[in-house]
Write a protein that holds these residues in place. Sequence first.
Motif, PDB file in Angstrom:
ATOM      1  N   VAL A   1      -6.171  -8.715   3.404  1.00  0.00           N
ATOM      2  CA  VAL A   1      -7.096  -8.378   2.323  1.00  0.00           C
ATOM      3  C   VAL A   1      -7.069  -9.528   1.327  1.00  0.00           C
ATOM      4  O   VAL A   1      -6.027  -9.845   0.757  1.00  0.00           O
ATOM      5  N   GLU A   2      -8.191 -10.185   1.163  1.00  0.00           N
ATOM      6  CA  GLU A   2      -8.281 -11.358   0.287  1.00  0.00           C
ATOM      7  C   GLU A   2      -7.208 -12.389   0.650  1.00  0.00           C
ATOM      8  O   GLU A   2      -6.596 -13.017  -0.206  1.00  0.00           O
ATOM      9  N   GLY A   3      -6.976 -12.523   1.955  1.00  0.00           N
ATOM     10  CA  GLY A   3      -6.008 -13.487   2.442  1.00  0.00           C
ATOM     11  C   GLY A   3      -4.567 -13.037   2.373  1.00  0.00           C
ATOM     12  O   GLY A   3      -3.667 -13.786   2.761  1.00  0.00           O
ATOM     13  N   CYS A   4      -4.314 -11.827   1.911  1.00  0.00           N
ATOM     14  CA  CYS A   4      -2.938 -11.324   1.761  1.00  0.00           C
ATOM     15  C   CYS A   4      -2.645 -10.268   2.826  1.00  0.00           C
ATOM     16  O   CYS A   4      -3.468  -9.364   3.061  1.00  0.00           O
ATOM     17  N   PRO A   5      -1.482 -10.351   3.480  1.00  0.00           N
ATOM     18  CA  PRO A   5      -1.093  -9.298   4.409  1.00  0.00           C
ATOM     19  C   PRO A   5      -0.834  -7.993   3.654  1.00  0.00           C
ATOM     20  O   PRO A   5      -0.546  -7.996   2.459  1.00  0.00           O
ATOM     21  N   VAL A   6      -0.961  -6.889   4.366  1.00  0.00           N
ATOM     22  CA  VAL A   6      -0.785  -5.569   3.755  1.00  0.00           C
ATOM     23  C   VAL A   6       0.446  -4.897   4.350  1.00  0.00           C
ATOM     24  O   VAL A   6       0.558  -4.758   5.566  1.00  0.00           O
ATOM     25  N   ALA A   7       1.367  -4.477   3.473  1.00  0.00           N
ATOM     26  CA  ALA A   7       2.541  -3.721   3.901  1.00  0.00           C
ATOM     27  C   ALA A   7       2.368  -2.283   3.448  1.00  0.00           C
ATOM     28  O   ALA A   7       2.307  -1.998   2.247  1.00  0.00           O
ATOM     29  N   VAL A   8       2.221  -1.368   4.409  1.00  0.00           N
ATOM     30  CA  VAL A   8       2.051   0.048   4.092  1.00  0.00           C
ATOM     31  C   VAL A   8       3.442   0.683   4.028  1.00  0.00           C
ATOM     32  O   VAL A   8       4.181   0.695   5.019  1.00  0.00           O
ATOM     33  N   LEU A   9       3.799   1.183   2.873  1.00  0.00           N
ATOM     34  CA  LEU A   9       5.139   1.733   2.638  1.00  0.00           C
ATOM     35  C   LEU A   9       5.096   3.244   2.778  1.00  0.00           C
ATOM     36  O   LEU A   9       4.763   3.975   1.844  1.00  0.00           O
ATOM     37  N   GLN A  10       5.426   3.699   3.970  1.00  0.00           N
ATOM     38  CA  GLN A  10       5.378   5.127   4.262  1.00  0.00           C
ATOM     39  C   GLN A  10       6.526   5.871   3.568  1.00  0.00           C
ATOM     40  O   GLN A  10       7.635   5.374   3.448  1.00  0.00           O
ATOM     41  N   GLY A  11       6.226   7.080   3.129  1.00  0.00           N
ATOM     42  CA  GLY A  11       7.262   7.937   2.554  1.00  0.00           C
ATOM     43  C   GLY A  11       7.504   7.730   1.071  1.00  0.00           C
ATOM     44  O   GLY A  11       8.242   8.487   0.450  1.00  0.00           O
ATOM     45  N   ASP A  12       6.910   6.680   0.492  1.00  0.00           N
ATOM     46  CA  ASP A  12       7.066   6.429  -0.946  1.00  0.00           C
ATOM     47  C   ASP A  12       5.930   7.106  -1.708  1.00  0.00           C
ATOM     48  O   ASP A  12       4.929   7.526  -1.124  1.00  0.00           O
TER      49      ASP A  12
ATOM     50  N   GLN B   1       0.856  -1.183   0.000  1.00  0.00           N
ATOM     51  CA  GLN B   1       0.000   0.000   0.000  1.00  0.00           C
ATOM     52  C   GLN B   1       0.895   1.236   0.000  1.00  0.00           C
ATOM     53  O   GLN B   1       1.648   1.476   0.939  1.00  0.00           O
ATOM     54  N   VAL B   2       0.799   2.016  -1.070  1.00  0.00           N
ATOM     55  CA  VAL B   2       1.606   3.227  -1.230  1.00  0.00           C
ATOM     56  C   VAL B   2       0.658   4.395  -1.439  1.00  0.00           C
ATOM     57  O   VAL B   2      -0.127   4.392  -2.398  1.00  0.00           O
ATOM     58  N   GLU B   3       0.726   5.354  -0.523  1.00  0.00           N
ATOM     59  CA  GLU B   3      -0.268   6.430  -0.497  1.00  0.00           C
ATOM     60  C   GLU B   3      -1.661   5.782  -0.457  1.00  0.00           C
ATOM     61  O   GLU B   3      -1.939   5.002   0.450  1.00  0.00           O
ATOM     62  N   SER B   4      -2.524   6.037  -1.422  1.00  0.00           N
ATOM     63  CA  SER B   4      -3.874   5.464  -1.377  1.00  0.00           C
ATOM     64  C   SER B   4      -4.056   4.320  -2.367  1.00  0.00           C
ATOM     65  O   SER B   4      -5.186   3.889  -2.616  1.00  0.00           O
ATOM     66  N   THR B   5      -2.969   3.821  -2.933  1.00  0.00           N
ATOM     67  CA  THR B   5      -3.045   2.756  -3.933  1.00  0.00           C
ATOM     68  C   THR B   5      -2.477   1.455  -3.395  1.00  0.00           C
ATOM     69  O   THR B   5      -1.447   1.452  -2.717  1.00  0.00           O
ATOM     70  N   GLN B   6      -3.146   0.351  -3.682  1.00  0.00           N
ATOM     71  CA  GLN B   6      -2.687  -0.968  -3.270  1.00  0.00           C
ATOM     72  C   GLN B   6      -2.250  -1.773  -4.493  1.00  0.00           C
ATOM     73  O   GLN B   6      -2.926  -1.774  -5.522  1.00  0.00           O
ATOM     74  N   PHE B   7      -1.113  -2.448  -4.348  1.00  0.00           N
ATOM     75  CA  PHE B   7      -0.575  -3.314  -5.391  1.00  0.00           C
ATOM     76  C   PHE B   7      -0.518  -4.740  -4.842  1.00  0.00           C
ATOM     77  O   PHE B   7       0.049  -4.963  -3.761  1.00  0.00           O
ATOM     78  N   ARG B   8      -1.087  -5.706  -5.566  1.00  0.00           N
ATOM     79  CA  ARG B   8      -1.013  -7.098  -5.141  1.00  0.00           C
ATOM     80  C   ARG B   8       0.027  -7.813  -6.002  1.00  0.00           C
ATOM     81  O   ARG B   8      -0.148  -7.988  -7.209  1.00  0.00           O
ATOM     82  N   VAL B   9       1.137  -8.181  -5.373  1.00  0.00           N
ATOM     83  CA  VAL B   9       2.268  -8.764  -6.100  1.00  0.00           C
ATOM     84  C   VAL B   9       2.760 -10.008  -5.363  1.00  0.00           C
ATOM     85  O   VAL B   9       2.188 -10.412  -4.345  1.00  0.00           O
ATOM     86  N   ALA B  10       3.825 -10.587  -5.858  1.00  0.00           N
ATOM     87  CA  ALA B  10       4.373 -11.818  -5.281  1.00  0.00           C
ATOM     88  C   ALA B  10       5.567 -11.510  -4.381  1.00  0.00           C
ATOM     89  O   ALA B  10       6.460 -10.748  -4.757  1.00  0.00           O
ATOM     90  N   LYS B  11       5.561 -12.118  -3.213  1.00  0.00           N
ATOM     91  CA  LYS B  11       6.697 -11.952  -2.310  1.00  0.00           C
ATOM     92  C   LYS B  11       8.000 -12.407  -2.960  1.00  0.00           C
ATOM     93  O   LYS B  11       9.052 -11.790  -2.794  1.00  0.00           O
ATOM     94  N   SER B  12       7.918 -13.506  -3.703  1.00  0.00           N
ATOM     95  CA  SER B  12       9.131 -14.085  -4.288  1.00  0.00           C
ATOM     96  C   SER B  12       9.801 -13.128  -5.263  1.00  0.00           C
ATOM     97  O   SER B  12      11.034 -13.077  -5.352  1.00  0.00           O
ATOM     98  N   VAL B  13       8.998 -12.345  -5.998  1.00  0.00           N
ATOM     99  CA  VAL B  13       9.570 -11.403  -6.960  1.00  0.00           C
ATOM    100  C   VAL B  13      10.341 -10.305  -6.233  1.00  0.00           C
ATOM    101  O   VAL B  13      11.448  -9.915  -6.638  1.00  0.00           O
ATOM    102  N   LEU B  14       9.788  -9.817  -5.136  1.00  0.00           N
ATOM    103  CA  LEU B  14      10.460  -8.783  -4.358  1.00  0.00           C
ATOM    104  C   LEU B  14      11.681  -9.347  -3.629  1.00  0.00           C
ATOM    105  O   LEU B  14      12.756  -8.737  -3.621  1.00  0.00           O
ATOM    106  N   SER B  15      11.513 -10.513  -3.014  1.00  0.00           N
ATOM    107  CA  SER B  15      12.593 -11.108  -2.215  1.00  0.00           C
ATOM    108  C   SER B  15      13.800 -11.480  -3.068  1.00  0.00           C
ATOM    109  O   SER B  15      14.939 -11.444  -2.588  1.00  0.00           O
TER     110      SER B  15
END
Length: 331
Positions: free
Chosen positions: A73-84, A38-52
């Motif tokens: 949200v839909e079974g996925c944890p939410v990481a709020v990325l402050q400052g981005d 979650q960045v500002e007011s937008t949510q992106f649903r992506v894969a942990k493996s791609v980021l890791s």
Amino acid sequence: MEDAPRTKRRRTDAAADETAPLVRSDEFWFDDGNIILQVESTQFRVAKSVLSRQSSVFRDMFALPLPADEPTVEGCPVAVLQGDTELDWVLFLAVLYPTSYVEEAPTVGLLAAMLRLSKKYDFPVFRKDCLSRLKTQFPTTLREFDGRVSSGWTLIKFQSATSYRDLVSLAREVGLLSILPAIYAEMLTHRQSEYVLLMSRLQVGFFTPSDRLPFLAGYANLLEQQSRTTFAWLDWRGAFDDSPVPSESCTRPHECLAAVKKVALDLFSTYYPTNIKALALWDQDWGKDLCRVCRKDAKAVFDAGRAECWEELPYTFGFPDWDELKALDFE
């Protein structure tokens, strides 16, 4: 796996900024994604493996256990990325999830996003590539500068004259000061029409005050420097004691002197008083009406003058010498 680590940046949707409703990204919301950024007011649903795979920060984050009562949200944890910013992440995710096999030169905006996020979240491969592009595009040696200019290739996509302003700001933001002299020089020497546009906007805040001063000072300095170095061979008025043209060995001094006057007026007439060519490449047309000896002497003075202008370039824009400037780079 639906679990994700608890971080200081994580919070529930209810705790989000209520002034802007949350929206899902149309482009980066994948049904098989298992983490929501979650960045500002937008949510992106992506894969942990791609980021890791690329980021040690996300790799460590996802290795932490997730409390059983952590909202999802839909079974996925939410990481709020402050400052981005949403824009930075849209640009960054387009690199992580490309839609084309054709590699294009990145825009300045994409470079900025990549550098900000790759530093914050430790994407070393991406950061190294971005820094390499900037240093290669705007080198610290005249040989590299000439090689890029003469070939016409570019590692960065310039969308408008504002791209240079944004590059200057980016260089200062990431602490890459060694590329600034070459950026300023290219603005003034090789992109004359865009430079005129830049100058017209200086009065309305096109540059920040900290950027405006070195740019204008460098402009004035290059006007003076090119007359006594690169184009000293055009000294037909005798301002310098050692004017090389006509040469002492010249067999037709009157014709060569007339040729020099013509080039000088063509390049630096009163109609084009701001013409900066201190680092321009030698134009064969300049010497076509000179005798062989005068043409050789003129080009020798020109080449030596360009080298001198380049060595003085950091001073020209108010910086220390090349070695000290490179030592000041944070990267």
